[in-house]
Design a protein around this motif. Structure first.
Motif, PDB file in Angstrom:
ATOM      1  N   UNK A   2       4.814   1.623 -12.864  1.00 45.28           N
ATOM      2  CA  UNK A   2       6.149   2.218 -12.879  1.00 45.28           C
ATOM      3  C   UNK A   2       6.288   3.331 -11.842  1.00 45.28           C
ATOM      4  N   UNK A   3       5.188   4.024 -11.575  1.00 46.03           N
ATOM      5  CA  UNK A   3       5.201   5.116 -10.595  1.00 46.03           C
ATOM      6  C   UNK A   3       3.938   5.037  -9.750  1.00 46.03           C
ATOM      7  N   UNK A   4       3.881   5.846  -8.712  1.00 50.16           N
ATOM      8  CA  UNK A   4       2.704   5.881  -7.839  1.00 50.16           C
ATOM      9  C   UNK A   4       1.461   6.348  -8.593  1.00 50.16           C
ATOM     10  N   UNK A   5       1.644   7.059  -9.709  1.00 50.70           N
ATOM     11  CA  UNK A   5       0.505   7.508 -10.510  1.00 50.70           C
ATOM     12  C   UNK A   5      -0.202   6.352 -11.207  1.00 50.70           C
ATOM     13  N   UNK A   6       0.418   5.191 -11.251  1.00 48.48           N
ATOM     14  CA  UNK A   6      -0.170   4.013 -11.886  1.00 48.48           C
ATOM     15  C   UNK A   6      -1.100   3.252 -10.947  1.00 48.48           C
TER      16      UNK A   6
ATOM     17  N   UNK B 100      -2.604   0.001 -14.437  1.00 48.00           N
ATOM     18  CA  UNK B 100      -2.010  -0.521 -15.666  1.00 48.00           C
ATOM     19  C   UNK B 100      -2.685  -1.795 -16.141  1.00 48.00           C
ATOM     20  N   UNK B 101      -3.200  -2.607 -15.202  1.00 52.66           N
ATOM     21  CA  UNK B 101      -3.866  -3.849 -15.591  1.00 52.66           C
ATOM     22  C   UNK B 101      -5.167  -4.101 -14.836  1.00 52.66           C
ATOM     23  N   UNK B 102      -5.576  -3.173 -13.961  1.00 55.53           N
ATOM     24  CA  UNK B 102      -6.825  -3.307 -13.237  1.00 55.53           C
ATOM     25  C   UNK B 102      -6.786  -4.273 -12.073  1.00 55.53           C
TER      26      UNK B 102
ATOM     27  N   UNK C 141      -1.875   3.209   4.857  1.00 53.40           N
ATOM     28  CA  UNK C 141      -1.749   1.804   4.498  1.00 53.40           C
ATOM     29  C   UNK C 141      -1.782   1.640   2.977  1.00 53.40           C
ATOM     30  N   UNK C 142      -2.607   2.425   2.292  1.00 54.34           N
ATOM     31  CA  UNK C 142      -2.659   2.395   0.832  1.00 54.34           C
ATOM     32  C   UNK C 142      -1.328   2.779   0.213  1.00 54.34           C
ATOM     33  N   UNK C 143      -0.693   3.806   0.751  1.00 52.09           N
ATOM     34  CA  UNK C 143       0.633   4.208   0.265  1.00 52.09           C
ATOM     35  C   UNK C 143       1.654   3.090   0.468  1.00 52.09           C
ATOM     36  N   UNK C 144       1.554   2.391   1.594  1.00 53.64           N
ATOM     37  CA  UNK C 144       2.462   1.276   1.860  1.00 53.64           C
ATOM     38  C   UNK C 144       2.248   0.134   0.862  1.00 53.64           C
ATOM     39  N   UNK C 145       0.985  -0.140   0.513  1.00 51.56           N
ATOM     40  CA  UNK C 145       0.683  -1.179  -0.472  1.00 51.56           C
ATOM     41  C   UNK C 145       1.265  -0.792  -1.829  1.00 51.56           C
ATOM     42  N   UNK C 146       1.103   0.469  -2.213  1.00 51.63           N
ATOM     43  CA  UNK C 146       1.639   0.950  -3.488  1.00 51.63           C
ATOM     44  C   UNK C 146       3.162   0.826  -3.513  1.00 51.63           C
ATOM     45  N   UNK C 147       3.835   1.285  -2.463  1.00 48.94           N
ATOM     46  CA  UNK C 147       5.298   1.205  -2.417  1.00 48.94           C
ATOM     47  C   UNK C 147       5.770  -0.244  -2.461  1.00 48.94           C
ATOM     48  N   UNK C 148       5.058  -1.129  -1.774  1.00 43.72           N
ATOM     49  CA  UNK C 148       5.428  -2.552  -1.795  1.00 43.72           C
ATOM     50  C   UNK C 148       5.264  -3.132  -3.196  1.00 43.72           C
ATOM     51  N   UNK C 149       4.203  -2.742  -3.909  1.00 46.68           N
ATOM     52  CA  UNK C 149       4.001  -3.261  -5.259  1.00 46.68           C
ATOM     53  C   UNK C 149       4.996  -2.664  -6.241  1.00 46.68           C
TER      54      UNK C 149
END
Length: 101
Positions: A28-32, A57-59, A87-95
């Motif tokens: 739900x958020x970047x903290x997940x 949230x699900x591993x 790049x990690x931040x971009x992956x998180x935002x995309x997900x």
């Protein structure tokens, strides 16, 4: 999650993610999400960023995936790690936008 299991008097086995089936749950958020960024290489060959992105949230391992390109080369370790984090931040935002379930 990190689990340590003991079996038959042998050394403990480190299991990074539970082997039980977990229902896919979008973050739900970047903290997940957990982002692990580092580097590999040398000044002679250049430094490459290394990245692992896990949805807590699900591993689910979101990055790296089969066919993922390399991050780099860069002239310094700091540049390689910064590029991996970006790049990690971009992956998180995309997900977050379109969860991979």
């Amino acid at each position: 999650m990190i689990f340590v299991s003991q079996s038959n008097g042998k050394r403990p086995k480190l299991v990074l993610f539970s082997t039980r089936l977990v229902k896919p749950t979008p973050g739900a958020t970047a903290d997940d999400f957990q982002i692990y960024a580092s580097y590999r290489g040398s000044s002679a060959s250049g430094f490459f960023g290394t990245l692992k992105v896990v949805r807590k949230t699900d591993g689910k391992l979101l990055f790296p995936f089969d066919g993922a390109g390399s991050i780099g080369p860069f002239a310094t370790k700091a540049d390689a790690v910064a590029a991996a984090l970006k790049h990690g931040d971009e992956v998180v935002q995309a997900d977050l936008t379109r969860p991979e379930l």
